[in-house]
Design a protein around this motif. Structure first.
Motif, PDB file in Angstrom:
ATOM      1  N   UNK A 279      -7.136   1.200 -13.716  1.00 41.97           N
ATOM      2  CA  UNK A 279      -7.454   0.159 -14.571  1.00 41.97           C
ATOM      3  C   UNK A 279      -6.295   0.283 -15.836  1.00 41.97           C
ATOM      4  N   UNK A 280      -5.350   1.326 -15.647  1.00 44.82           N
ATOM      5  CA  UNK A 280      -4.131   1.111 -16.593  1.00 44.82           C
ATOM      6  C   UNK A 280      -3.165   0.124 -16.055  1.00 44.82           C
ATOM      7  N   UNK A 281      -3.113   0.062 -14.633  1.00 45.11           N
ATOM      8  CA  UNK A 281      -2.323  -0.572 -13.935  1.00 45.11           C
ATOM      9  C   UNK A 281      -2.551  -1.865 -13.163  1.00 45.11           C
ATOM     10  N   UNK A 282      -3.611  -2.206 -12.896  1.00 45.59           N
ATOM     11  CA  UNK A 282      -4.112  -3.452 -12.226  1.00 45.59           C
ATOM     12  C   UNK A 282      -5.656  -4.221 -12.776  1.00 45.59           C
ATOM     13  N   UNK A 283      -5.672  -5.212 -12.559  1.00 40.88           N
ATOM     14  CA  UNK A 283      -7.008  -5.788 -12.834  1.00 40.88           C
ATOM     15  C   UNK A 283      -8.062  -5.416 -11.698  1.00 40.88           C
TER      16      UNK A 283
ATOM     17  N   UNK B 182     -11.067   9.549   1.119  1.00 40.31           N
ATOM     18  CA  UNK B 182     -11.181  10.352  -0.470  1.00 40.31           C
ATOM     19  C   UNK B 182     -10.605   9.160  -1.187  1.00 40.31           C
ATOM     20  N   UNK B 183     -11.173   8.521  -2.297  1.00 33.73           N
ATOM     21  CA  UNK B 183     -10.805   7.579  -3.159  1.00 33.73           C
ATOM     22  C   UNK B 183      -9.469   8.053  -3.705  1.00 33.73           C
ATOM     23  N   UNK B 184      -9.052   9.337  -3.783  1.00 31.91           N
ATOM     24  CA  UNK B 184      -7.851   9.610  -4.776  1.00 31.91           C
ATOM     25  C   UNK B 184      -6.663   9.273  -3.500  1.00 31.91           C
ATOM     26  N   UNK B 185      -6.760   8.877  -2.233  1.00 28.65           N
ATOM     27  CA  UNK B 185      -5.854   8.340  -1.530  1.00 28.65           C
ATOM     28  C   UNK B 185      -5.276   7.169  -1.745  1.00 28.65           C
ATOM     29  N   UNK B 186      -6.030   6.351  -2.568  1.00 33.36           N
ATOM     30  CA  UNK B 186      -5.805   4.803  -3.016  1.00 33.36           C
ATOM     31  C   UNK B 186      -4.470   4.984  -4.043  1.00 33.36           C
ATOM     32  N   UNK B 187      -4.276   6.343  -4.549  1.00 33.81           N
ATOM     33  CA  UNK B 187      -3.253   6.269  -5.612  1.00 33.81           C
ATOM     34  C   UNK B 187      -1.916   6.506  -4.966  1.00 33.81           C
ATOM     35  N   UNK B 188      -2.136   7.087  -3.502  1.00 36.00           N
ATOM     36  CA  UNK B 188      -0.724   7.367  -2.912  1.00 36.00           C
ATOM     37  C   UNK B 188      -0.434   5.911  -2.186  1.00 36.00           C
ATOM     38  N   UNK B 189      -1.233   4.968  -1.936  1.00 39.46           N
ATOM     39  CA  UNK B 189      -0.947   3.676  -1.431  1.00 39.46           C
ATOM     40  C   UNK B 189      -0.130   2.854  -2.182  1.00 39.46           C
ATOM     41  N   UNK B 190       0.684   1.921  -1.814  1.00 41.46           N
ATOM     42  CA  UNK B 190       1.566   0.860  -2.508  1.00 41.46           C
ATOM     43  C   UNK B 190       0.540  -0.162  -2.926  1.00 41.46           C
ATOM     44  N   UNK B 191      -0.206   0.075  -3.854  1.00 44.71           N
ATOM     45  CA  UNK B 191      -1.094  -1.031  -3.920  1.00 44.71           C
ATOM     46  C   UNK B 191      -0.775  -1.686  -5.502  1.00 44.71           C
ATOM     47  N   UNK B 192      -0.028  -1.137  -6.275  1.00 45.04           N
ATOM     48  CA  UNK B 192       0.380  -1.485  -7.562  1.00 45.04           C
ATOM     49  C   UNK B 192       1.806  -2.087  -7.537  1.00 45.04           C
ATOM     50  N   UNK B 193       1.874  -3.433  -7.762  1.00 43.58           N
ATOM     51  CA  UNK B 193       3.319  -4.187  -7.796  1.00 43.58           C
ATOM     52  C   UNK B 193       4.192  -3.779  -8.875  1.00 43.58           C
ATOM     53  N   UNK B 194       3.499  -3.510 -10.078  1.00 41.08           N
ATOM     54  CA  UNK B 194       4.304  -3.214 -11.395  1.00 41.08           C
ATOM     55  C   UNK B 194       3.359  -2.450 -12.305  1.00 41.08           C
ATOM     56  N   UNK B 195       3.947  -1.872 -13.172  1.00 36.13           N
ATOM     57  CA  UNK B 195       3.034  -1.435 -14.634  1.00 36.13           C
ATOM     58  C   UNK B 195       2.555  -2.742 -15.356  1.00 36.13           C
ATOM     59  N   UNK B 196       1.370  -2.396 -15.654  1.00 35.98           N
ATOM     60  CA  UNK B 196       0.734  -3.602 -16.601  1.00 35.98           C
ATOM     61  C   UNK B 196       1.298  -3.550 -18.003  1.00 35.98           C
ATOM     62  N   UNK B 197       1.186  -4.583 -18.750  1.00 30.49           N
ATOM     63  CA  UNK B 197       1.387  -4.777 -20.118  1.00 30.49           C
ATOM     64  C   UNK B 197       0.419  -5.535 -20.638  1.00 30.49           C
ATOM     65  N   UNK B 198       0.432  -5.223 -22.033  1.00 27.55           N
ATOM     66  CA  UNK B 198      -0.844  -6.290 -22.651  1.00 27.55           C
ATOM     67  C   UNK B 198      -0.034  -7.322 -23.323  1.00 27.55           C
ATOM     68  N   UNK B 199      -0.884  -8.612 -23.264  1.00 19.58           N
ATOM     69  CA  UNK B 199      -0.210  -9.855 -23.860  1.00 19.58           C
ATOM     70  C   UNK B 199      -0.535  -9.678 -25.308  1.00 19.58           C
ATOM     71  N   UNK B 200       0.438  -9.819 -26.165  1.00 21.76           N
ATOM     72  CA  UNK B 200       0.548  -9.737 -27.558  1.00 21.76           C
ATOM     73  C   UNK B 200       0.886 -11.104 -28.217  1.00 21.76           C
TER      74      UNK B 200
END
Length: 226
Positions: free
Chosen positions: A102-106, A208-226
């Protein structure tokens, strides 16, 4: 503030995040009986080899379908869904994994279930707030394995490259929707033989759902629009 991320992850619900108690066999039997009873298909139809969503589409495509009959089909499905969703529990590690992602992807839910039943189950299990939208059959022009729901979600974020979207699900219908929608697919506890029979080629098979965290699914860290 609007959250802006470079990646998106779409989750199936039943048997991916929630341990489903929905009796899909009963659902298919009821739908098949309605189809035959009203002349929307022949008794020779191999209904057991079809998904519930495919049986519904057979009915919807028939020239004999009426609004009243289609409502009967959906009402029958909704009743079985509601019964099966009551007291649903989460798959192991779902909260921790979703909280991290949730902190890194839609994050989205894509389910063939009715929106009301899906929302109730996700609220009861305490994870509804982690998703930007619960996309249910009301938002689709056709159910999975059609990619209608995938396209609906991608249209929400045209700035996120299509290559940065991933679908996570347990069934070949999730994989087919992902592939036809041109997004990656991760099979969670998926039946490899069934996937191959439907020409689904997952990025990975995980148990195991935790395996998702070891896959390359996140292209970059998220940031909030301010």
């Amino acid at each position: 503030m609007e959250r802006r991320y470079a990646s998106g992850i779409i989750f199936d619900m039943d048997n991916t995040l929630l341990q489903s108690r929905i009796d899909f066999g009963k659902m298919k039997r009821v739908l098949y009986a309605l189809l035959v009873e009203n002349g929307l298909c022949t008794q020779e139809l191999d209904w057991q080899s079809h998904t519930a969503s495919q049986l519904i589409e057979i009915g919807r495509q028939s020239e004999k379908i009426t609004p009243r009959l289609e409502k009967r089909m959906w009402d029958a499905v909704a009743a079985i869904e509601t019964e099966g969703m009551h007291g649903a529990v989460l798959e192991e590690h779902a909260v921790d994994v979703l909280t991290h992602l949730h902190s890194h992807a839609h994050l989205f839910i894509l389910t063939n279930n009715a929106c009301a039943a899906a929302e109730e189950a996700l609220r009861e299990t305490g994870i509804a707030h982690l998703f930007e939208e619960i996309v249910a059959r009301e938002q689709m022009t056709a159910l999975k394995p059609c990619p209608s729901g995938i396209r609906y979600i991608l249209e929400r974020y045209p700035d996120v490259p299509q290559a940065n979207w991933t679908m996570v699900g347990d069934s070949w219908i999730d994989g087919t929707a992902a592939q036809d929608g041109s997004v990656r697919f991760v099979a969670y506890k998926g039946n490899q033989q069934e996937m191959e029979a439907h020409q689904v080629r997952p990025l990975a098979y995980i148990e195991d759902l935790r395996e998702l965290l070891s896959l390359d699914l996140i292209a970059g860290r998220g940031r909030s629009a301010g």
